[in-house]
Motif scaffolding. Structure first.
Motif, PDB file in Angstrom:
ATOM      1  N   LEU A 114       0.833  -1.202   0.000  1.00 52.21           N
ATOM      2  CA  LEU A 114       0.000   0.000   0.000  1.00 52.21           C
ATOM      3  C   LEU A 114       0.869   1.254   0.000  1.00 52.21           C
ATOM      4  CD1 LEU A 114      -2.863   1.108   0.024  1.00 52.21           C
ATOM      5  CD2 LEU A 114      -2.837   0.941   2.516  1.00 52.21           C
ATOM      6  N   GLU A 115       1.926   1.264   0.801  1.00 57.53           N
ATOM      7  CA  GLU A 115       2.843   2.403   0.808  1.00 57.53           C
ATOM      8  C   GLU A 115       3.461   2.611  -0.573  1.00 57.53           C
ATOM      9  OE1 GLU A 115       5.719   1.707   3.865  1.00 57.53           O
ATOM     10  OE2 GLU A 115       4.284   2.096   5.477  1.00 57.53           O
ATOM     11  N   GLY A 116       3.806   1.513  -1.249  1.00 54.14           N
ATOM     12  CA  GLY A 116       4.360   1.610  -2.606  1.00 54.14           C
ATOM     13  C   GLY A 116       3.357   2.202  -3.580  1.00 54.14           C
ATOM     14  N   VAL A 117       2.105   1.773  -3.475  1.00 57.40           N
ATOM     15  CA  VAL A 117       1.059   2.298  -4.353  1.00 57.40           C
ATOM     16  C   VAL A 117       0.847   3.787  -4.081  1.00 57.40           C
ATOM     17  CG1 VAL A 117      -1.425   2.208  -4.819  1.00 57.40           C
ATOM     18  CG2 VAL A 117      -0.110   0.097  -4.705  1.00 57.40           C
ATOM     19  N   ILE A 118       0.804   4.146  -2.806  1.00 59.39           N
ATOM     20  CA  ILE A 118       0.611   5.564  -2.452  1.00 59.39           C
ATOM     21  C   ILE A 118       1.782   6.403  -2.946  1.00 59.39           C
ATOM     22  CG2 ILE A 118       0.517   7.168  -0.493  1.00 59.39           C
ATOM     23  CD1 ILE A 118      -1.202   5.039   0.947  1.00 59.39           C
ATOM     24  N   ASP A 119       3.007   5.899  -2.775  1.00 56.66           N
ATOM     25  CA  ASP A 119       4.184   6.620  -3.274  1.00 56.66           C
ATOM     26  C   ASP A 119       4.098   6.826  -4.781  1.00 56.66           C
ATOM     27  OD1 ASP A 119       5.253   6.841  -0.750  1.00 56.66           O
ATOM     28  OD2 ASP A 119       6.686   5.183  -1.011  1.00 56.66           O
ATOM     29  N   ARG A 120       3.700   5.776  -5.511  1.00 55.20           N
ATOM     30  CA  ARG A 120       3.576   5.903  -6.966  1.00 55.20           C
ATOM     31  C   ARG A 120       2.461   6.880  -7.329  1.00 55.20           C
ATOM     32  NH1 ARG A 120       4.361   0.322  -6.634  1.00 55.20           N
ATOM     33  NH2 ARG A 120       2.180  -0.098  -7.103  1.00 55.20           N
ATOM     34  N   LEU A 121       1.356   6.838  -6.575  1.00 58.37           N
ATOM     35  CA  LEU A 121       0.242   7.744  -6.831  1.00 58.37           C
ATOM     36  C   LEU A 121       0.663   9.196  -6.626  1.00 58.37           C
ATOM     37  CD1 LEU A 121      -2.810   8.181  -7.378  1.00 58.37           C
ATOM     38  CD2 LEU A 121      -3.146   8.000  -4.912  1.00 58.37           C
ATOM     39  N   PHE A 122       1.317   9.487  -5.498  1.00 58.42           N
ATOM     40  CA  PHE A 122       1.785  10.853  -5.256  1.00 58.42           C
ATOM     41  C   PHE A 122       2.813  11.276  -6.292  1.00 58.42           C
ATOM     42  CE2 PHE A 122       0.679  10.660  -0.474  1.00 58.42           C
ATOM     43  CZ  PHE A 122      -0.600  11.118  -0.736  1.00 58.42           C
ATOM     44  N   GLY A 123       3.683  10.364  -6.691  1.00 58.38           N
ATOM     45  CA  GLY A 123       4.671  10.674  -7.732  1.00 58.38           C
ATOM     46  C   GLY A 123       3.995  11.013  -9.053  1.00 58.38           C
ATOM     47  N   ALA A 124       2.956  10.237  -9.400  1.00 60.77           N
ATOM     48  CA  ALA A 124       2.229  10.499 -10.640  1.00 60.77           C
ATOM     49  C   ALA A 124       1.488  11.835 -10.563  1.00 60.77           C
ATOM     50  CB  ALA A 124       1.239   9.368 -10.919  1.00 60.77           C
ATOM     51  N   GLN A 125       0.907  12.146  -9.410  1.00 67.04           N
ATOM     52  CA  GLN A 125       0.223  13.435  -9.244  1.00 67.04           C
ATOM     53  C   GLN A 125       1.214  14.589  -9.398  1.00 67.04           C
ATOM     54  OE1 GLN A 125      -1.578  13.091  -5.352  1.00 67.04           O
ATOM     55  NE2 GLN A 125      -3.634  12.960  -6.236  1.00 67.04           N
ATOM     56  N   GLU A 126       2.361  14.457  -8.776  1.00 69.14           N
ATOM     57  CA  GLU A 126       3.377  15.507  -8.845  1.00 69.14           C
ATOM     58  C   GLU A 126       3.875  15.689 -10.275  1.00 69.14           C
ATOM     59  OE1 GLU A 126       5.014  18.616  -7.259  1.00 69.14           O
ATOM     60  OE2 GLU A 126       3.729  17.279  -6.098  1.00 69.14           O
ATOM     61  N   GLU A 127       4.081  14.579 -10.968  1.00 66.17           N
ATOM     62  CA  GLU A 127       4.521  14.645 -12.362  1.00 66.17           C
ATOM     63  C   GLU A 127       3.456  15.318 -13.218  1.00 66.17           C
ATOM     64  OE1 GLU A 127       6.701  14.651 -15.604  1.00 66.17           O
ATOM     65  OE2 GLU A 127       7.453  14.056 -13.631  1.00 66.17           O
ATOM     66  N   GLU A 128       2.189  15.014 -12.989  1.00 67.78           N
ATOM     67  CA  GLU A 128       1.089  15.629 -13.733  1.00 67.78           C
ATOM     68  C   GLU A 128       1.024  17.126 -13.448  1.00 67.78           C
ATOM     69  OE1 GLU A 128      -2.223  15.798 -16.318  1.00 67.78           O
ATOM     70  OE2 GLU A 128      -0.604  14.353 -16.054  1.00 67.78           O
ATOM     71  N   ARG A 129       1.222  17.517 -12.206  1.00 68.11           N
ATOM     72  CA  ARG A 129       1.237  18.946 -11.863  1.00 68.11           C
ATOM     73  C   ARG A 129       2.361  19.667 -12.600  1.00 68.11           C
ATOM     74  NH1 ARG A 129       0.459  17.759  -5.671  1.00 68.11           N
ATOM     75  NH2 ARG A 129      -1.792  17.615  -5.611  1.00 68.11           N
ATOM     76  N   ARG A 130       3.533  19.045 -12.621  1.00 63.52           N
ATOM     77  CA  ARG A 130       4.665  19.661 -13.337  1.00 63.52           C
ATOM     78  C   ARG A 130       4.367  19.782 -14.830  1.00 63.52           C
ATOM     79  NH1 ARG A 130       8.447  15.682 -11.211  1.00 63.52           N
ATOM     80  NH2 ARG A 130       8.139  16.000  -9.019  1.00 63.52           N
ATOM     81  N   ARG A 131       3.786  18.756 -15.412  1.00 66.82           N
ATOM     82  CA  ARG A 131       3.453  18.778 -16.835  1.00 66.82           C
ATOM     83  C   ARG A 131       2.441  19.868 -17.148  1.00 66.82           C
ATOM     84  NH1 ARG A 131      -0.300  17.348 -20.081  1.00 66.82           N
ATOM     85  NH2 ARG A 131      -1.599  16.337 -18.522  1.00 66.82           N
ATOM     86  N   VAL A 132       1.378  19.955 -16.329  1.00 69.16           N
ATOM     87  CA  VAL A 132       0.350  20.977 -16.539  1.00 69.16           C
ATOM     88  C   VAL A 132       0.977  22.366 -16.340  1.00 69.16           C
ATOM     89  CG1 VAL A 132      -1.788  21.951 -15.599  1.00 69.16           C
ATOM     90  CG2 VAL A 132      -1.598  19.496 -15.986  1.00 69.16           C
ATOM     91  N   SER A 133       1.824  22.524 -15.365  1.00 73.77           N
ATOM     92  CA  SER A 133       2.483  23.806 -15.105  1.00 73.77           C
ATOM     93  C   SER A 133       3.345  24.210 -16.303  1.00 73.77           C
ATOM     94  CB  SER A 133       3.341  23.703 -13.839  1.00 73.77           C
ATOM     95  OG  SER A 133       4.039  24.866 -13.611  1.00 73.77           O
ATOM     96  N   ARG A 134       4.098  23.283 -16.876  1.00 71.98           N
ATOM     97  CA  ARG A 134       4.931  23.568 -18.051  1.00 71.98           C
ATOM     98  C   ARG A 134       4.067  23.975 -19.228  1.00 71.98           C
ATOM     99  NH1 ARG A 134       7.999  19.103 -16.364  1.00 71.98           N
ATOM    100  NH2 ARG A 134       6.831  17.767 -17.759  1.00 71.98           N
ATOM    101  N   GLU A 135       2.965  23.249 -19.444  1.00 75.09           N
ATOM    102  CA  GLU A 135       2.084  23.551 -20.569  1.00 75.09           C
ATOM    103  C   GLU A 135       1.463  24.939 -20.418  1.00 75.09           C
ATOM    104  OE1 GLU A 135      -0.807  20.483 -21.163  1.00 75.09           O
ATOM    105  OE2 GLU A 135       0.716  18.989 -21.661  1.00 75.09           O
ATOM    106  N   LEU A 136       1.035  25.255 -19.175  1.00 74.82           N
ATOM    107  CA  LEU A 136       0.457  26.589 -18.952  1.00 74.82           C
ATOM    108  C   LEU A 136       1.513  27.678 -19.153  1.00 74.82           C
ATOM    109  CD1 LEU A 136      -1.794  25.983 -15.831  1.00 74.82           C
ATOM    110  CD2 LEU A 136      -2.557  26.563 -18.134  1.00 74.82           C
ATOM    111  N   HIS A 137       2.709  27.437 -18.676  1.00 72.04           N
ATOM    112  CA  HIS A 137       3.776  28.430 -18.795  1.00 72.04           C
ATOM    113  C   HIS A 137       4.174  28.603 -20.252  1.00 72.04           C
ATOM    114  CE1 HIS A 137       7.954  29.895 -18.673  1.00 72.04           C
ATOM    115  NE2 HIS A 137       7.494  30.610 -17.643  1.00 72.04           N
ATOM    116  N   ASP A 138       4.325  27.484 -20.966  1.00 69.24           N
ATOM    117  CA  ASP A 138       4.715  27.555 -22.372  1.00 69.24           C
ATOM    118  C   ASP A 138       3.581  28.060 -23.259  1.00 69.24           C
ATOM    119  OD1 ASP A 138       7.141  26.595 -21.565  1.00 69.24           O
ATOM    120  OD2 ASP A 138       6.808  24.550 -22.292  1.00 69.24           O
ATOM    121  N   GLY A 139       2.363  27.787 -22.844  1.00 60.47           N
ATOM    122  CA  GLY A 139       1.201  28.182 -23.661  1.00 60.47           C
ATOM    123  C   GLY A 139       0.936  29.636 -23.514  1.00 60.47           C
TER     124      GLY A 139
END
Length: 139
Positions: A114-139
């Motif tokens: 469960l800790e591994g799944v949560i770590d992966r989930l938070f990592g994926a959320q953080e990566e998605e936030r960074r991607r959306v932030s880059r797209e907004l900044h570049d857009g």
């Protein structure tokens, strides 16, 4: 008294040896040549029932050779029954301890996964936030 002390101290590694010793003591006490403790609900012999309301059979005390146990007086039969109860309680306690250890191990394993799944989930959320932030900044 010694059998009681030994049975109270029994664990998964020493249970068989301590039960064998208690069965030998029961055989000598009752005038039999041999005694054996058999773990399992289908074992033949004097029933060993776990403490509690369900009266679950956890084994049997088998006494062979020598005089029949019918030659014992009421006090002797009561002492033999008490030893059988102590043996059953030890079997039940060790069995429950083993089950508890198995369940705790499974729970710890599940928590690690469960800790591994949560770590992966938070990592994926953080990566998605960074991607959306880059797209907004570049857009």
């Amino acid at each position: 008294v010694e059998a009681s002390r030994d049975l109270a101290a029994a664990d998964a590694q020493t249970l068989s040896e301590i039960l064998a010793s208690a069965a030998r003591r029961a055989a000598l006490f009752s005038g039999h040549a041999e005694g054996a403790a058999i773990i399992g609900d289908a074992a033949e012999g004097m029933p060993l029932t776990a403490p509690g309301a369900d009266q679950r059979r956890v084994g049997a005390l088998l006494l062979q050779g020598g005089r029949a146990s019918t030659c014992l007086d009421a006090e002797d039969m009561e002492a033999l029954a008490m030893l059988a109860q102590l043996m059953a309680a030890a079997i039940d306690r060790v069995s429950r301890d083993a089950e508890r250890d198995r369940l705790l191990s499974a729970l710890r394993d599940r928590e690690r996964r469960l800790e591994g799944v949560i770590d992966r989930l938070f990592g994926a959320q953080e990566e998605e936030r960074r991607r959306v932030s880059r797209e907004l900044h570049d857009g």
